[in-house]
Design a protein around this motif. Structure first.
Motif, mmCIF file in Angstrom:
data_model
loop_
_atom_site.group_PDB
_atom_site.id
_atom_site.type_symbol
_atom_site.label_atom_id
_atom_site.label_comp_id
_atom_site.label_asym_id
_atom_site.label_seq_id
_atom_site.Cartn_x
_atom_site.Cartn_y
_atom_site.Cartn_z
ATOM 1 N N HIS A 168 -38.082 -88.176 -2.667
ATOM 2 C CA HIS A 168 -36.419 -88.185 -2.796
ATOM 3 C C HIS A 168 -35.833 -87.196 -3.564
ATOM 4 C CE1 HIS A 168 -37.291 -92.421 -2.001
ATOM 5 N NE2 HIS A 168 -36.060 -92.596 -1.442
ATOM 6 N N SER A 169 -36.761 -86.136 -3.737
ATOM 7 C CA SER A 169 -36.334 -84.899 -4.431
ATOM 8 C C SER A 169 -36.220 -83.663 -3.490
ATOM 9 C CB SER A 169 -37.153 -84.398 -5.575
ATOM 10 O OG SER A 169 -37.157 -85.679 -6.422
ATOM 11 N N GLN A 255 -31.128 -96.387 -3.152
ATOM 12 C CA GLN A 255 -30.458 -97.686 -3.238
ATOM 13 C C GLN A 255 -28.749 -97.057 -3.511
ATOM 14 O OE1 GLN A 255 -32.252 -95.822 -5.199
ATOM 15 N NE2 GLN A 255 -31.767 -95.876 -7.397
ATOM 16 N N TYR A 256 -28.501 -96.033 -3.614
ATOM 17 C CA TYR A 256 -27.005 -95.804 -3.442
ATOM 18 C C TYR A 256 -26.563 -95.426 -2.253
ATOM 19 C CZ TYR A 256 -27.814 -95.168 -8.730
ATOM 20 O OH TYR A 256 -27.897 -95.410 -9.782
ATOM 21 N N ARG A 258 -25.891 -92.575 -1.065
ATOM 22 C CA ARG A 258 -25.001 -91.194 -1.111
ATOM 23 C C ARG A 258 -25.669 -90.140 -0.604
ATOM 24 N NH1 ARG A 258 -23.548 -92.580 -7.332
ATOM 25 N NH2 ARG A 258 -25.723 -91.942 -7.304
ATOM 26 N N GLY A 260 -28.800 -88.747 -1.645
ATOM 27 C CA GLY A 260 -29.346 -87.952 -2.758
ATOM 28 C C GLY A 260 -28.568 -87.208 -3.615
ATOM 29 N N ASN A 261 -29.155 -86.851 -4.789
ATOM 30 C CA ASN A 261 -28.492 -86.295 -5.916
ATOM 31 C C ASN A 261 -28.107 -84.806 -5.552
ATOM 32 O OD1 ASN A 261 -28.527 -88.531 -7.771
ATOM 33 N ND2 ASN A 261 -30.789 -87.985 -8.203
ATOM 34 N N ASP A 262 -28.927 -84.250 -4.771
ATOM 35 C CA ASP A 262 -28.633 -82.893 -4.439
ATOM 36 C C ASP A 262 -28.210 -82.899 -3.000
ATOM 37 O OD1 ASP A 262 -28.196 -80.192 -5.180
ATOM 38 O OD2 ASP A 262 -30.304 -79.753 -4.712
ATOM 39 N N LYS A 263 -27.832 -84.027 -2.439
ATOM 40 C CA LYS A 263 -27.386 -84.234 -1.056
ATOM 41 C C LYS A 263 -28.670 -83.606 -0.128
ATOM 42 C CE LYS A 263 -22.884 -83.585 -2.693
ATOM 43 N NZ LYS A 263 -23.047 -83.512 -4.113
ATOM 44 N N GLN A 264 -29.983 -84.065 -0.573
ATOM 45 C CA GLN A 264 -31.074 -83.552 0.255
ATOM 46 C C GLN A 264 -31.065 -84.213 1.605
ATOM 47 O OE1 GLN A 264 -31.151 -84.806 -3.075
ATOM 48 N NE2 GLN A 264 -32.695 -83.990 -4.113
ATOM 49 N N ARG B 405 -30.124 -84.882 -10.742
ATOM 50 C CA ARG B 405 -30.829 -83.456 -10.264
ATOM 51 C C ARG B 405 -31.608 -83.053 -11.121
ATOM 52 N NH1 ARG B 405 -25.670 -82.906 -7.522
ATOM 53 N NH2 ARG B 405 -24.599 -81.966 -9.460
ATOM 54 N N ASP B 409 -34.769 -85.475 -9.976
ATOM 55 C CA ASP B 409 -35.111 -84.374 -8.925
ATOM 56 C C ASP B 409 -35.911 -83.088 -9.119
ATOM 57 O OD1 ASP B 409 -34.320 -86.550 -7.291
ATOM 58 O OD2 ASP B 409 -32.527 -85.510 -6.520
#
Lengths: 328, 429
Positions: A168-169, A255-256, A258, A260-264, B405, B409
């Motif tokens: 996920h990162s 689960q979100y 969206r 990914g946090n960094d739009k991965q 992030r 991540d």
């Protein structure tokens, strides 16, 4: 004579209309028969397409509705927005990672199914099972398998001494994971389509080639693949459309939903949803992105058509030659 | 958020008994108004998310009293899902349930369109809720458009066994004393814990930040002008840096609500987590076999409220009066008390704050602690009602991603992730 004239006269007047009708029948009915599709397409396909174009040049909010005409401002905003380019990168990457291996695998599976297996129907239906499962269920299962710390995939990797993957990162890792869901679902379906096409290849070609001393591999590449050309084009085009519109799998990857946090793993369709519904209900911008996606699909579809034509195109004359050799 | 359906036969039986007693005591006074709804057979749809504690048994109490009513209850998995569903269908003008739940984080966004909600004003119910809950649901024209269900006063949940291993006190009272103080104090205890065990102190930076931001009066938007101030507000930047400083060594780096985070409550990946009342049901659902989770009657930086919801009746519905009556019943003190005992959703109904049934309510999963009394204390400690304007939800979402992030991540450091946060907020436009 008089009979004949009467016969010719009367029918001319009476059949005039009848002939006209049957002429219309011949000329028009085929169009009438196919028209339901096009009428429905115009309502459900063409109208939304044009309406989206109309929305895309306006300020348009989810709840407030139509606003001012803004020209190409929504397009300009989108094209200068780095998030759009990230989404485009992700979409193309997931598309390539899913379409290419999927096609190779599907052809291989189809070739295996085409051989003399026991319980043929069982195996053929077996490859279709993943297709029957709903994409949501598949995505949920896979997202548990790809959990970073306790997922089964990372546990297996660690069991054989490999480092765990940050599913996920790392952007590329997430694309592989999502592509694997797509492949799981669609490979069997495409294999069956290719299998049907394979069985339509005349056996004479193979027999003749065998007599000429061609082995199975040679026959596969020189006879089977070139004969599959139209089917491969079909499969490539449909998976291009599907691959570029990928939504369920990346949305349910965490689960979100969206991306990914960094739009991965944010794809273009997810960006459309985020823009139009989730973040600020900006329909104008969402419509602009949708139109850009439409143009992208057209472009890639054309490129694919050209590639598939040129690749298998060189093989076709060869197979025709083999065919002629047989008849001789 | 993961669904957690606690099968608490004992609690249910108890709550039913309590409800009966209450109904007996309260007489007609507290009973909701059911003046104008018709007796025609109607089907009412109710849409909630996570776990509101509205069990089928509870809803059956209403349909038993009102035989003409059939209730269909749908539950969305997360508040995010419920929000996009709500706004899509509000825009479309049809498709919403007769009674729709709204979470406080996106409630302000919805209040912009309060004319699309049915007027629920009812003088008999004016004093039912805590004042700030009612005030937030009253629009510019003085119409009350939503009935409060729960609020989310926060404590700290911790694992006794992990505290013991680190040489920290384990008794809830002692832990409460230990954790009372500022956020710096909380992170200082965390540093001791990490030094002693080498394990994580809290679950994630984002979850901890949620606790901090809910203590700020106006974090992202200027209440007077509505302008977005998120990226210039020094308070936001300070919290962002403080929580990321601590996270480097103290966070378990688990994405909240993800499968690893849920499993972490069972396997002891982290020793503490911030705990609104409704989180108790989440923990007991994720870690049913762990016996050492406890709640401390303390919260860093003073009191805090996270979440809490409302019920609305969208004006597009076909059975407005019937839906209003059902919403009034669902948010009545008796029903919210049952919901609290079922799912731990702490009621916003004032009458219950002095109610022994609430104050002495225990939770068997948390070692029979009197969680009702603890969260009543926590509710008293809340002094700030944060301003949450129309953009609060998307900005906070962007912030959660910014923290993720760095914390989870590790694709960015604090500075570069902040820059992306600024870009995200600017693109909300």
């Amino acid at each position: 004579m008089s009979n004949r004239t009467a016969a010719t006269h009367r029918p001319v007047r009476r059949l005039g209309f009848g002939q006209q009708l049957s002429r219309w029948d011949v000329k028009l009915s085929p169009y009438l028969y196919v028209s339901p599709f096009f009428v429905i397409f115009a309502v459900t396909g063409l109208f939304p397409l044009l309406y989206t174009a109309y929305v895309s040049v306006h300020e348009w909010s989810l709840i407030g509705g139509e606003g001012d005409f803004v020209g190409l401002e929504n397009f300009a905003f989108t094209l200068t927005n780095p998030i759009f380019w990230t989404a485009l990168r992700n979409t193309l990457s997931i598309f390539l990672l899913s379409t290419v291996p999927q096609l190779v695998l599907a052809i291989t599976i189809a070739a295996v199914l085409d051989t003399n297996l026991r319980a043929k129907t069982f195996w053929r239906m077996g490859v279709l099972v993943p297709y029957v499962l709903t994409p949501v269920a598949v995505s949920l299962l896979f997202s548990f398998m790809y959990a970073d710390k306790l997922g089964i995939v990372n546990n297996l990797l660690q069991a054989i001494g490999l480092p765990p993957v940050a599913w996920h990162s790392d952007a590329f890792a997430s694309h592989i994971a999502i592509a694997s869901m797509v492949n799981f679902r669609w490979t069997g379906y495409n294999a069956l389509i290719l299998l049907a096409a394979m069985q339509a290849v005349p056996r004479d070609y193979h027999e003749a080639a065998m007599i000429d001393g061609a082995n199975a591999v040679r026959r596969f590449f020189s006879i089977t693949i070139p004969s599959l050309r139209p089917t491969i084009i079909f499969v490539v085009i449909t998976s291009t459309i599907g691959g570029l519109q990928i939504f369920d799998e990346p949305t349910l990857y965490d689960q979100y939903g969206r991306g990914g946090n960094d739009k991965q793993w944010l794809t273009i369709t997810m960006l459309i949803q985020n823009t139009g519904w989730r973040e600020n209900g900006n329909f104008g911008r969402a419509a602009a992105i949708a139109w850009l996606l439409f143009l992208l699909i057209l472009l890639i579809g054309l490129i694919n058509l050209a590639i598939t034509r040129s690749i298998s195109g060189s093989g076709v004359p060869r197979s025709r030659r083999t065919g002629k050799a047989v008849s001789r | 958020m993961k669904l957690s359906r606690r099968t608490t036969t004992a609690a249910l039986a108890g709550s039913a008994a309590v409800a009966l007693t209450l109904a007996g005591c309260a007489g007609g006074g507290a009973a909701p108004e059911t003046s104008s709804p018709s007796d025609e057979p109607v089907t009412l749809t109710v849409a909630t998310f996570n776990n509101f504690g509205y069990t089928d048994e509870l809803l059956a109490q209403y349909t038993d009293e009102h035989p003409n009513v059939t209730i269909e209850h749908t539950i969305a998995a997360t508040s995010n899902d419920a929000r996009s569903n709500y706004f899509t269908k509000l825009g479309a003008g049809s498709g919403l349930a007769d009674v729709e739940a709204v979470e406080i984080d996106w409630f302000a966004e919805l209040m912009q369109y309060s004319d699309k909600l049915y007027d629920l004003t009812d003088p008999a119910l004016a004093d039912r809720w805590v004042a700030w809950k009612t005030a937030a649901a009253t629009d510019a024209d003085g119409r009350l458009v939503a009935y409060g269900t729960d609020i989310g006063p926060e404590g700290v949940c911790y694992r006794q066994d992990l505290f013991e291993a680190a040489g920290l006190p384990t008794d809830p009272d002692e832990v409460s004393a230990l954790l009372t103080g500022s956020w710096d104090d909380y992170f200082a205890v965390g540093a001791d814990y990490v030094a002693a065990t080498g394990k994580a102190w809290f679950d994630s930076a984002a979850a901890t930040y949620q606790g901090m931001v809910n203590q700020v009066e106006a974090a992202y938007e200027d209440p007077a002008t509505g302008d977005v101030i998120a990226t210039e507000n020094p308070e936001v930047k300070e919290m962002y840096e403080a929580v990321l400083d601590a996270s480097a060594s103290q966070s378990a780096h688990l994405s909240q609500w993800g499968p690893d985070w849920a499993a972490g409550q069972a396997d002891g990946s982290y020793a503490t987590m911030l705990c609104p009342g409704w989180m108790l049901g989440v923990i007991s659902g994720n870690a049913p076999d762990v016996t050492t989770w406890r709640v401390a009657d303390a919260f860093p930086g003073g009191g805090g409220n996270w979440g809490g919801s409302y019920l609305t009746v969208p004006a597009q519905g076909a059975h407005l009066e019937e839906a209003k009556a059902l919403a009034a019943w669902l948010t009545s003190p008796e029903v919210q008390l049952q919901a609290f005992l079922e799912a731990g959703t702490f009621p916003s109904q004032q009458a219950l704050f002095s109610d022994d049934a609430l104050l002495t309510a225990t939770n068997p999963f948390f070692g029979d602690q009197e969680v009702g009394g603890i969260f009543a204390n926590r509710a008293d400690a809340v002094t700030v009602a944060p301003f949450k304007g129309p953009k609060y939800f998307p900005i906070n979402d962007a912030m959660i991603q910014a923290l993720g992030r760095v914390d989870i991540d590790k694709t960015d450091d604090a500075a570069s992730s902040w820059d992306k946060f600024v870009a995200d907020v600017n693109s909300l436009g």
